[in-house]
Motif scaffolding. Structure first.
Motif, short mmCIF file in Angstrom:
data_model
loop_
_atom_site.label_atom_id
_atom_site.label_comp_id
_atom_site.label_asym_id
_atom_site.label_seq_id
_atom_site.Cartn_x
_atom_site.Cartn_y
_atom_site.Cartn_z
N ALA A 1 0.70 -1.28 -0.03
CA ALA A 1 -0.15 -0.07 0.12
C ALA A 1 0.94 1.06 -0.03
O ALA A 1 0.55 2.14 -0.49
N LEU A 2 1.91 1.14 0.71
CA LEU A 2 2.88 2.25 0.96
C LEU A 2 3.25 2.58 -0.44
O LEU A 2 3.81 3.76 -0.92
N HIS B 1 2.46 1.97 -3.55
CA HIS B 1 1.53 2.61 -4.47
C HIS B 1 1.03 4.10 -3.90
O HIS B 1 1.08 5.16 -4.86
N PHE B 2 0.96 4.34 -2.83
CA PHE B 2 0.75 5.65 -2.35
C PHE B 2 1.87 6.48 -2.68
O PHE B 2 1.57 7.61 -3.17
N LEU B 3 2.91 6.28 -2.48
CA LEU B 3 4.28 7.03 -2.87
C LEU B 3 4.42 7.03 -4.26
O LEU B 3 4.58 8.21 -4.73
N SER B 4 4.10 5.99 -4.91
CA SER B 4 4.44 6.10 -6.40
C SER B 4 3.25 7.19 -6.79
O SER B 4 3.80 7.81 -7.68
#
Lengths: 194, 194
Positions: free
Chosen positions: B152-153, B155-158
């Motif tokens: 999740a992290l 994709h969040f950052l990306s």
DNA sequence: TTAACATACATACAGAATGTATGTAAATAA
DNA sequence: TTATTTACATACATTCTGTATGTATGTTAA
């Protein structure tokens, strides 16, 4: 042959709905307008009478999608009185709405490609993007936020929500993915508090 | 008429480079293959000999772009020994690379639209996306991270990096926008430390 | 009330662009 | 040296989009 105003509104509605389905399933470029009008029981003449061209049809569909999503964000956020909680609820509302099949591709994939990022952004500025920015501005004005650029923050968050939605939509266990994502968002937003 | 291997490689290279320019300037859908081959001094026959179709040509271009960006991310990250600092440098490297005109639209706008998000993601999984995820996994394994889903992290950052890049690219003062964005990223990443 | 006009389509056609089938000359392999 | 493959060119089929035009019906104004 000519229809009265109710009939006319109905054809427009039908065209929009069927077009939205096709855009959802095939993506903008693979949608054949002939298919759309056939399903709607009219000819290409009708479509080109009501919409400037394929882009115009897509624009109308996209605007509908954006408005629907913005409304959901707003109504979700309104469930709290705390500005931070509102922000969180709004984010969650956005992701939940964007996940949906009939919104996802139109809003997050084809929208930017068809109109270019700048135009797409300008359109979004009047909907969910605006809500996000306004909420962050509100928080900042209350002096509760770390010293960060609200503009930069807005786009940072907006982007993360978009991509997270696309990711979640693809997972088999969407409930869990959504929860994981919301944990990240909650954590991040918490860090912005003073 | 037939060329030797060097000549052949050269035509392919020229086609790729000219196509990349056109995709950059006009966007995928408005690129006319006839224009591309004319500039390259060949005919459509040559293009269709080396590439399956328009998508195939675009795919080759996109892969080049992705690899270039990934290399820059990697070389930037390598400038530090600290895993957190590496993450930050990598993010900065990515944004700086993605901002560039000849990368931006191909990578962030048309890529997902042409192939669909899933395929595009799969392609990216072998490049910058992979680097981001691996770095986060590394950090997590060292036990330095808050208890959050690495997936999740990632994709969040990306997503935030992608959108931030598009935003920065549009601003008149890119230096300042980049700085503002990096402040946000730095702050956020800092929050992930235990 | 009826003539003038606008509207909501249908139909037919033009044009652009992709992709395919086929031909051909030259390089490479046998 | 012959056979075969490669690297293209050329011509054509196909598929869309968009436009021009025709027409019947609703609407409005004299």
């Amino acid at each position: 042959m000519r229809k009265n105003k109710e009939d006319t509104a109905l054809t427009i509605e039908r065209l929009l709905e069927l077009a939205r389905n096709q855009f959802t399933n095939k993506g903008y470029s693979k949608v054949n307008l002939e298919d759309v009008v056939r399903e709607a029981g009219v000819t290409r003449g009708a479509l080109y009478h009501h919409f400037a061209n394929k882009q115009g049809l897509f624009r109308a569909v996209l605007e509908t999608v954006q408005q629907e999503i913005a409304e959901r964000v707003q109504s979700e956020a309104a469930k709290s009185d705390d500005v931070w909680e509102q922000l969180l609820l709004g984010c969650r509302g956005f992701v939940c709405a964007a996940i949906e099949e009939r919104n996802k591709r139109i809003m997050l994939i084809d929208g930017p490609a068809v109109f270019g990022w700048e135009v797409w952004r300008a359109m979004d500025e009047q909907n969910s993007m605006r809500l996000l920015k306004e909420q962050l501005q509100l928080i900042e004005q209350q002096g509760n936020m770390q010293p960060l650029s609200v503009e930069a923050l807005t786009h940072f968050l907006s982007g993360s929500l978009n991509e997270s939605a696309l990711w979640i939509a693809q997972q088999s266990n969407q409930t869990k993915s959504l929860e994981d994502t919301m944990n990240v968002i909650t954590h991040v937003i918490h860090c912005f508090k003073c």
